[in-house]
Motif scaffolding. Sequence first.
Motif, PDB file in Angstrom:
ATOM      1  N   THR A  96       0.830  -1.209   0.000  1.00 46.48           N
ATOM      2  CA  THR A  96       0.000   0.000   0.000  1.00 46.48           C
ATOM      3  C   THR A  96       0.863   1.256   0.000  1.00 46.48           C
ATOM      4  O   THR A  96       0.573   2.223  -0.719  1.00 46.48           O
ATOM      5  CB  THR A  96      -0.919   0.009   1.233  1.00 46.48           C
ATOM      6  OG1 THR A  96      -1.725  -1.168   1.240  1.00 46.48           O
ATOM      7  CG2 THR A  96      -1.826   1.229   1.224  1.00 46.48           C
ATOM      8  N   ARG A 112      -5.225  -2.655  -9.249  1.00 51.68           N
ATOM      9  CA  ARG A 112      -5.316  -4.091  -9.568  1.00 51.68           C
ATOM     10  C   ARG A 112      -3.962  -4.658  -9.981  1.00 51.68           C
ATOM     11  O   ARG A 112      -3.639  -5.803  -9.661  1.00 51.68           O
ATOM     12  CB  ARG A 112      -6.348  -4.319 -10.670  1.00 51.68           C
ATOM     13  CG  ARG A 112      -7.791  -4.034 -10.243  1.00 51.68           C
ATOM     14  CD  ARG A 112      -8.782  -4.422 -11.329  1.00 51.68           C
ATOM     15  NE  ARG A 112     -10.143  -4.119 -10.899  1.00 51.68           N
ATOM     16  CZ  ARG A 112     -10.884  -4.928 -10.146  1.00 51.68           C
ATOM     17  NH1 ARG A 112     -10.383  -6.090  -9.741  1.00 51.68           N
ATOM     18  NH2 ARG A 112     -12.117  -4.591  -9.784  1.00 51.68           N
ATOM     19  N   ASP A 129      -8.489  -9.438  -3.196  1.00 47.14           N
ATOM     20  CA  ASP A 129      -9.460  -8.362  -3.337  1.00 47.14           C
ATOM     21  C   ASP A 129      -8.761  -7.001  -3.296  1.00 47.14           C
ATOM     22  O   ASP A 129      -8.236  -6.613  -2.248  1.00 47.14           O
ATOM     23  CB  ASP A 129     -10.493  -8.462  -2.204  1.00 47.14           C
ATOM     24  CG  ASP A 129     -11.589  -7.424  -2.313  1.00 47.14           C
ATOM     25  OD1 ASP A 129     -11.574  -6.660  -3.297  1.00 47.14           O
ATOM     26  OD2 ASP A 129     -12.456  -7.387  -1.421  1.00 47.14           O
ATOM     27  N   SER A 131      -9.907  -4.171  -2.994  1.00 54.44           N
ATOM     28  CA  SER A 131     -10.510  -3.248  -2.029  1.00 54.44           C
ATOM     29  C   SER A 131      -9.790  -3.284  -0.684  1.00 54.44           C
ATOM     30  O   SER A 131      -9.813  -2.298   0.064  1.00 54.44           O
ATOM     31  CB  SER A 131     -11.997  -3.574  -1.834  1.00 54.44           C
ATOM     32  OG  SER A 131     -12.178  -4.825  -1.201  1.00 54.44           O
ATOM     33  N   ARG A 132      -9.141  -4.415  -0.374  1.00 59.59           N
ATOM     34  CA  ARG A 132      -8.391  -4.498   0.882  1.00 59.59           C
ATOM     35  C   ARG A 132      -7.200  -3.542   0.862  1.00 59.59           C
ATOM     36  O   ARG A 132      -6.897  -2.902   1.869  1.00 59.59           O
ATOM     37  CB  ARG A 132      -7.900  -5.937   1.115  1.00 59.59           C
ATOM     38  CG  ARG A 132      -9.007  -6.937   1.415  1.00 59.59           C
ATOM     39  CD  ARG A 132      -9.670  -6.622   2.758  1.00 59.59           C
ATOM     40  NE  ARG A 132      -8.682  -6.589   3.828  1.00 59.59           N
ATOM     41  CZ  ARG A 132      -8.181  -7.673   4.409  1.00 59.59           C
ATOM     42  NH1 ARG A 132      -8.595  -8.886   4.052  1.00 59.59           N
ATOM     43  NH2 ARG A 132      -7.290  -7.564   5.378  1.00 59.59           N
ATOM     44  N   GLY A 134      -7.167  -0.886  -0.967  1.00 58.75           N
ATOM     45  CA  GLY A 134      -7.793   0.432  -0.925  1.00 58.75           C
ATOM     46  C   GLY A 134      -8.142   0.854   0.490  1.00 58.75           C
ATOM     47  O   GLY A 134      -7.973   2.020   0.867  1.00 58.75           O
ATOM     48  N   GLU A 135      -8.604  -0.104   1.298  1.00 62.63           N
ATOM     49  CA  GLU A 135      -8.915   0.192   2.700  1.00 62.63           C
ATOM     50  C   GLU A 135      -7.652   0.558   3.473  1.00 62.63           C
ATOM     51  O   GLU A 135      -7.642   1.490   4.290  1.00 62.63           O
ATOM     52  CB  GLU A 135      -9.600  -1.015   3.350  1.00 62.63           C
ATOM     53  CG  GLU A 135     -10.988  -1.306   2.803  1.00 62.63           C
ATOM     54  CD  GLU A 135     -11.524  -2.643   3.284  1.00 62.63           C
ATOM     55  OE1 GLU A 135     -10.809  -3.334   4.059  1.00 62.63           O
ATOM     56  OE2 GLU A 135     -12.633  -3.015   2.886  1.00 62.63           O
TER      57      GLU A 135
END
Length: 343
Positions: A96, A112, A129, A131-132, A134-135
Amino acid sequence: MAANYWTSTQKQNWLFETYEIADLREEIGRQHMKAIEQYPLPDRRLMFVFMKDRLMQLGKRLQFRQQCVATALVYLHRYFLFNAMQNVNIYLLTATAFYLASKTEECPHHIRLVVSEARQLWPEYIPNDPSRLGEMEFCLISEMHSQLIVWHPYRSLTTLKENQKLALTNEELSLAWSIINDSFMTDLPLIHPPYLIAITAMFLAVIFVPSKSSLDLKSPVIDYQSMLDATRMSSLGGRVGVSNSIASALNGSTMLHPSHDVSKQLSQQQNNASIKARTLVAAANSEKMQHIIEFLVESDIDVKAMIDATQDIISLYEMWEQYNEKTAKEAVGRCIRGQHLDT
């Protein structure tokens, strides 16, 4: 975005006194004592070596600039000021930080793609995923209060290169660049402004050059843009004898009395009058050192801060010789699985 460092959020909000950092970590230790005791990790500096290597692994699979890795490391430093390493998936956080830094440094990648490449490297720790990630990005941004612009010592080093009085050689500049890279494994980005780190690295490089040949260190011709865009991050860390060589070089300098231990001598030289007296001796014996001392005096650099930064870098190299990647991987893996951070 700040137009210059002096008005930046880094200068205003992300520089701390050593005792402030110690207090924050002590508070984290109290709050998360059980997890920290149950899942011990290597020394913080070695953990940053581990995370730097993960960033480089990911970076090699994606187009990136070296400064992107440096920015990601600063983000990690800021995050762990307020969070325990045992309470986060290190692999996901590292990916991240790289993803966010790539956007900040204007070499962005699709989320992605970053997730896909990270899963190729660490399939057991990176969720499929996006989105993980992104979180985690939202969490990272929140911890930094959306203050993402980072000023690095590289820019200051290029300015030093242009100073004709200093007459820095390519060898010295290359070593200084490597020392700056290594400084991101320490707390220096949280304690000192980037220009002071650059000047400290330059000083160490000039002192170190005469004794470095025994370590077989290669020093290519400097091309700053190509080094920033390089797919490697030059380093002195991990080589046996680096810390002793730097300490010996400092000890042999006429700025320091050779009969005293370097660490004790450095701490004793906090008195500016004493330092100035010793530098006169150095100036009389080295033209280059004379120009450096003149530069330090004219620039009104905080010499005590330089001494503290020098000691931090020497301590890093001493610690780095103990680094074992397998041990770090196993410790991180146990923590992530034990805390169920991989789900």
